[in-house]
Design an enzyme around this catalytic site. Sequence first.
Site, mmCIF file in Angstrom:
data_model
loop_
_atom_site.group_PDB
_atom_site.id
_atom_site.type_symbol
_atom_site.label_atom_id
_atom_site.label_comp_id
_atom_site.label_asym_id
_atom_site.label_seq_id
_atom_site.Cartn_x
_atom_site.Cartn_y
_atom_site.Cartn_z
ATOM 1 N N ASP A 177 7.639 2.962 8.770
ATOM 2 C CA ASP A 177 7.196 3.888 7.751
ATOM 3 C C ASP A 177 6.727 5.232 8.473
ATOM 4 O O ASP A 177 6.177 5.163 9.553
ATOM 5 C CB ASP A 177 5.974 3.381 6.932
ATOM 6 C CG ASP A 177 5.435 3.865 5.904
ATOM 7 O OD1 ASP A 177 5.245 5.084 5.636
ATOM 8 O OD2 ASP A 177 5.287 3.248 4.885
ATOM 9 N N ALA A 187 10.993 1.674 1.242
ATOM 10 C CA ALA A 187 10.918 3.439 1.513
ATOM 11 C C ALA A 187 11.722 4.087 0.740
ATOM 12 O O ALA A 187 12.777 3.775 0.517
ATOM 13 C CB ALA A 187 11.139 3.526 2.934
ATOM 14 N N TYR A 239 16.682 10.761 -8.838
ATOM 15 C CA TYR A 239 16.091 9.780 -8.556
ATOM 16 C C TYR A 239 16.854 8.489 -9.017
ATOM 17 O O TYR A 239 17.206 7.531 -8.041
ATOM 18 C CB TYR A 239 14.531 9.696 -9.178
ATOM 19 C CG TYR A 239 13.901 8.423 -8.606
ATOM 20 C CD1 TYR A 239 13.347 8.062 -7.145
ATOM 21 C CD2 TYR A 239 13.777 7.443 -9.691
ATOM 22 C CE1 TYR A 239 12.577 7.112 -7.222
ATOM 23 C CE2 TYR A 239 12.796 6.357 -9.538
ATOM 24 C CZ TYR A 239 12.323 5.939 -8.261
ATOM 25 O OH TYR A 239 11.476 5.157 -7.864
HETATM 26 P P1 NAD Z 1 4.889 5.013 -2.045
HETATM 27 O O1 NAD Z 1 5.004 6.426 -1.864
HETATM 28 O O2 NAD Z 1 3.661 4.358 -2.019
HETATM 29 O O3 NAD Z 1 5.615 4.157 -0.809
HETATM 30 C C1 NAD Z 1 6.770 4.595 -0.255
HETATM 31 C C2 NAD Z 1 6.618 4.469 1.419
HETATM 32 O O4 NAD Z 1 7.743 4.898 1.932
HETATM 33 C C3 NAD Z 1 5.715 5.250 1.933
HETATM 34 O O5 NAD Z 1 4.829 4.449 2.552
HETATM 35 C C4 NAD Z 1 6.075 6.310 2.729
HETATM 36 O O6 NAD Z 1 5.501 6.938 3.628
HETATM 37 C C5 NAD Z 1 7.379 5.606 3.256
HETATM 38 N N1 NAD Z 1 8.685 6.364 3.437
HETATM 39 C C6 NAD Z 1 8.992 7.383 2.581
HETATM 40 N N2 NAD Z 1 10.268 8.130 3.131
HETATM 41 C C7 NAD Z 1 10.367 7.248 4.602
HETATM 42 C C8 NAD Z 1 11.326 7.638 5.486
HETATM 43 N N3 NAD Z 1 12.186 8.572 5.323
HETATM 44 N N4 NAD Z 1 10.967 6.702 6.639
HETATM 45 C C9 NAD Z 1 10.206 6.007 6.450
HETATM 46 N N5 NAD Z 1 9.006 5.783 5.784
HETATM 47 C C10 NAD Z 1 9.313 6.380 4.473
HETATM 48 O O7 NAD Z 1 5.842 4.669 -3.157
HETATM 49 P P2 NAD Z 1 5.652 3.186 -4.137
HETATM 50 O O8 NAD Z 1 5.300 3.569 -5.481
HETATM 51 O O9 NAD Z 1 4.934 1.997 -3.342
HETATM 52 O O10 NAD Z 1 7.236 2.941 -4.107
HETATM 53 C C11 NAD Z 1 7.902 1.898 -3.326
HETATM 54 C C12 NAD Z 1 9.408 1.637 -3.842
HETATM 55 O O11 NAD Z 1 9.480 1.177 -5.237
HETATM 56 C C13 NAD Z 1 10.196 2.940 -3.902
HETATM 57 O O12 NAD Z 1 11.288 2.465 -3.473
HETATM 58 C C14 NAD Z 1 10.048 3.606 -5.222
HETATM 59 O O13 NAD Z 1 11.366 4.051 -5.410
HETATM 60 C C15 NAD Z 1 10.101 2.011 -6.034
HETATM 61 N N6 NAD Z 1 9.706 2.118 -7.231
HETATM 62 C C16 NAD Z 1 8.404 2.137 -7.376
HETATM 63 C C17 NAD Z 1 7.689 2.143 -8.875
HETATM 64 C C18 NAD Z 1 6.455 2.333 -9.306
HETATM 65 O O14 NAD Z 1 6.141 2.385 -10.398
HETATM 66 N N7 NAD Z 1 5.625 2.708 -8.381
HETATM 67 C C19 NAD Z 1 8.730 2.074 -9.812
HETATM 68 C C20 NAD Z 1 10.171 1.821 -9.665
HETATM 69 C C21 NAD Z 1 10.626 1.785 -8.046
#
Ligand code: NAD
Length: 311
Positions: A31, A76, A144
Site C-alpha cells: 500500500d 488498491a 472509474y
Molecule cells: P480505500 O481508498 O480505502 O482503499 C484503497 C487503498 O489502495 C488505500 O489504502 C490506498 O492507499 C491504496 N492505493 C491506492 N493507489 C495505490 C497504489 N498505486 N499503490 C499502492 N497502494 C495504493 O478505498 P476502498 O473503499 O477500501 O476501496 C477498495 C477497493 O474497492 C477499490 O478497488 C475500489 O475501487 C473498490 N470498490 C469500493 C467500493 C466502495 O463502496 N467503497 C465500491 C466498489 C468498488
Amino acid sequence: MFSVVTGGAGFIGSHLVDALVARGDEVLVIDNLSTGERGNLAAHLDGEEVELLVADLLEDGWQERLAGVDRVYHVAADPDVRGGASSPASMFEESVVATMRVLEAMREAGVPEIAFTSTSTVYGEATLIPTPEDYAPMIPISVYGAGKLACEAMIGAYCHSFGMRSFVFRFANIVGERSNHGVSWDFIRKLRADPHALEILGDGRQTKSYLEVHACVDAFLYVCDRATETVNTVNIGSEDWVDVVTIADLVVDAMGLESVEYRFAGGDRGWVGDVPRMRLAIDRLRALGWRPPLDSRESMKAAIRAQLGAA
Ligand code: NAD
C-alpha cells in the site's frame, strides 16, 4: 495460505486483512498509504502474520515479493468515482496500469490466483435493475467504471492465457467502520460544520444498494472458497436499496439534530458519472449459498454508528 493484499491499509482492504488473519493466513500488504492508513492495520503490525510494505504499484521494488504467494487480492485503486471526471489520466494509471503491473508481476512470479475489487459502475446506466452479471451492453459512464471494466478484461485474458484463476467482485456501495468517503461520511462532515443545513447532491431521490463492510468481506471470501470457474465474476450487494434523503434522515437522527434544512443541488444525480439508481442481482451469490445478513438501511445505520464513533 500466503496472501498479498494490495490496498490492504484502506477501508475494505484492512477488513479483508482482519478476516485473512482470523483464518490463519500469512499476509503481505502492499500500500502506498495515499488514502489508506497504517492505523487501519494497528491490530496486526506488532504480530508475525502481517507485513506492511509501503510501496506504490506504479513504481518498481515490490514485484519480487510475490514469489511463493498463493493468491493476490488486488484491492488498491483510487476509489473516488468523481475524481475520474477531473483527472481521467490519473484514474487510468491507478486502475488499468496498476492492474496490468500486478498481473505481470504475478505471471513472472507464478502466482496462480487473483481476487479483484470491481464495481457496479461497470454496468453504466443499466436499464435492467436489479442488474445481473451477464447484463449487456456494458457501457460505463464514468472513467472509474471504464477503467475497472478494462481491468476485468485484462484479468480474464491473463487467466486464459497463463493458467491463472480469478474472482472478480462487482461491489454495490460498501459502507462501514474505517471508511473515509461516501454519502454518510460526507453528510456527517457537513453537519458537523453546520448542524442547521445540509447540502444534498442531486435531488435526493438517487436510490442505491448498500452493504456493510464485514458482510462484504464475508461474501468475498465465501466465493473465493467455493467458486470453481477459471474466471468467477460475482455481484456483491444487498437485495434492496435506499434513497439519499432517507440516508440524510438517518444521519440527522443519529447525530441527535433537529430542524435541519435540506438544500438540494439539483438534477437527478450527484456528479458526472453518477447513476440515479443502482441495485445488483445477487443470484450467483445466493446460488453459492450466501445471503446478505443486513439490508441497505441496516448497513447504512451500522456505518453511521461506526463513523460517528470514530471521530
Ligand atoms: P480505500 O481508498 O480505502 O482503499 C484503497 C487503498 O489502495 C488505500 O489504502 C490506498 O492507499 C491504496 N492505493 C491506492 N493507489 C495505490 C497504489 N498505486 N499503490 C499502492 N497502494 C495504493 O478505498 P476502498 O473503499 O477500501 O476501496 C477498495 C477497493 O474497492 C477499490 O478497488 C475500489 O475501487 C473498490 N470498490 C469500493 C467500493 C466502495 O463502496 N467503497 C465500491 C466498489 C468498488
